[in-house]
Enzyme design. Sequence first.
Site, PDB file in Angstrom:
ATOM      1  N   GLY A  12       1.004  -1.270   0.009  1.00 10.40           N
ATOM      2  CA  GLY A  12      -0.008   0.061  -0.132  1.00 10.40           C
ATOM      3  C   GLY A  12       0.880   1.333  -0.092  1.00 10.40           C
ATOM      4  NE  ARG A  16      -5.384   7.009   5.423  1.00  6.50           N
ATOM      5  CZ  ARG A  16      -6.327   6.328   6.219  1.00  6.50           C
ATOM      6  NH1 ARG A  16      -7.049   6.641   7.196  1.00  6.50           N
ATOM      7  NH2 ARG A  16      -6.453   4.830   5.887  1.00  6.50           N
ATOM      8  CB  THR A  80      -6.214  -7.614   0.385  1.00  5.85           C
ATOM      9  OG1 THR A  80      -7.511  -8.001   0.223  1.00  5.85           O
ATOM     10  CG2 THR A  80      -5.927  -6.288   1.243  1.00  5.85           C
ATOM     11  CG  ASP A 103      -0.649  -1.425   7.485  1.00  5.47           C
ATOM     12  OD1 ASP A 103      -1.230  -2.588   8.011  1.00  5.47           O
ATOM     13  OD2 ASP A 103      -1.512  -0.437   6.972  1.00  5.47           O
ATOM     14  CG  ASN A 169     -11.110  -9.356   7.852  1.00  7.00           C
ATOM     15  OD1 ASN A 169     -10.445 -10.425   8.528  1.00  7.00           O
ATOM     16  ND2 ASN A 169     -11.093  -9.231   6.488  1.00  7.00           N
ATOM     17  NE  ARG A 333      32.351  10.679  20.430  1.00  2.10           N
ATOM     18  CZ  ARG A 333      33.147  11.354  19.910  1.00  2.10           C
ATOM     19  NH1 ARG A 333      34.046  12.413  20.253  1.00  2.10           N
ATOM     20  NH2 ARG A 333      33.648  11.158  18.683  1.00  2.10           N
ATOM     21  CE  LYS A 351      37.503   8.804  19.550  1.00  2.84           C
ATOM     22  NZ  LYS A 351      38.303   9.288  18.476  1.00  2.84           N
ATOM     23  CB  ALA A 380      39.090  20.442  36.868  1.00  4.73           C
ATOM     24  NE  ARG A 440      52.378  25.184  36.074  1.00  3.51           N
ATOM     25  CZ  ARG A 440      52.490  24.634  37.417  1.00  3.51           C
ATOM     26  NH1 ARG A 440      53.265  25.294  38.388  1.00  3.51           N
ATOM     27  NH2 ARG A 440      51.612  23.565  37.591  1.00  3.51           N
TER      28      ARG A 440
END
Length: 457
Positions: A12, A16, A80, A103, A169, A333, A351, A380, A440
């Site tokens: 089909g 819609r 059908t 469906d 049906n 990840r 990751k 941090a 540094r």
Amino acid sequence: MTKLNIVILAAGVGKRMQSSLPKVLHPLAGMPLLLHIIKTVSSLMPHKICTVIGHGGEKIKQAIPMADLTWVVQEHQLGTGHAVMQAQSHLDPEGLTLILYGDVPLIKADTLKKLLDAVEDKHCALLTSTMENPSGYGRILRNAETGVITGIIEQKDASQEQQNICEINTGIMAIPNRYLHEWLSKINNKNAQGEYYLTDLIEIAASQGITVKSVQPDNFWEIMGVNNKTQLAELERIYQKEYANKLLDQGVTLMDPARIDVRGELTCGSDVTIDVDCIFEGIVKLGDGVHVSSHCILKNVIVAAGTQIAPCSVIEDTEIGASCKIGPFARIRPGTMLLDKVHIGNFVEVKNSHIAAGSKANHLSYIGDSEVGERVNIGAGTITCNYDGANKHRTIIEDDVFIGSDTQLVAPVRVSKGSTIGAGSTITKDTPEDALTLSRAKQVSVSDWKRPTKSKK
Ligand code: UD1
Ligand code: CA
């Protein structure tokens, strides 16, 4: 044993749905409608599964790349009955054919088994249902005295009196192949819609004295079809509610069973708690005592016992050990493995990395393509610079390393066992064991320096 053939009608247009995606490919709980049915019928161990496709057929075939499916093309949608005729050459001469719609995704295997059992190798079996508002459906015609099924009349062909019949049906039926092959050639398109109705087989059965048994589903939603986005959304909610009920039955604590979405398979140990608005995709396994706070998304994740996942964490293709603390706002990840007692805190992205037991990265870090040992503390703002613009490189951080805040580790690089890295360092060379390494600029203070002042206009 009788050979079971399956025919799924999916040719089909699905106008819609207002979409370029073929109707049966629209996802329900993350999986195409058609795949729900294929999975359900596969559990019946059929000899063959034929799917009749038309509109968007190529897309459907590509989206469902299962080797043991037979695809049948129905060029023009002439009804059908015509659709089943297209599959006829693939059906065994003997055996039993079960016909379903692509469906109608939530039909249960148990219901289909009841339908197949009703055939007993000689009858036909119809899945019917009683509806308060049967408008639009084919109505089941029965002999007024005996109650025997004599046919199905489509809405558009039904008299006023027939339209008052509430038994409908569902479209799902089982017919012995020896009858099906004979009867398909007998149906025509002389009806209100000019279509070859599959439902005409029932009248033919009755006229030949073949009994048509009827079976009803246990749940109303098993026979609900998807014709538009509203119905798709309704079925999605029903599916999710059922899934949540199943989890509750197993003893999982859901803070709100109406606010969980499982798009795949979620397996939980004992005493698992899931707060509101979490999404589980693919295969997710939560061990005993795992707590998943609100607004988390877990896709293909295995979590061992006692681990706590704080709100708004997004985790994909990852294995997490026992007693870990993840989030809030953690992003983990694919290709990541965290061993026991690892802490991954807020705004930390990991990751394709392996982090051994007891190591912590609690704030604002990126750990990519890394190998982190045990008891490592990552300060941090630490970043592994894993990408040079062309290739990815690995960072190795050995056991008992302490990395000061705001460090960049330029891969490929190895931070050896027991190293301490001073805050703010850019590490480009391997570090020696048990030493302090830092890069540094020296701190200076300028005593005679004056702050600029605003100039007068
Ligand atoms: C059909 C039944 C009706 C039943 C209803 C249940 C017939 C004649 N009528 O009506 O008794 O109450 O389903 O929903 O069978 N399809 C094809 N090729 C075609 C036509 C349809 O593959 O040429 C497929 C559709 O994609 C769909 C299914 O068959 O999956 C049903 O088609 P649809 O047009 O919705 O049937 P109804 O007219 O609703
Ligand atoms: Ca129709």
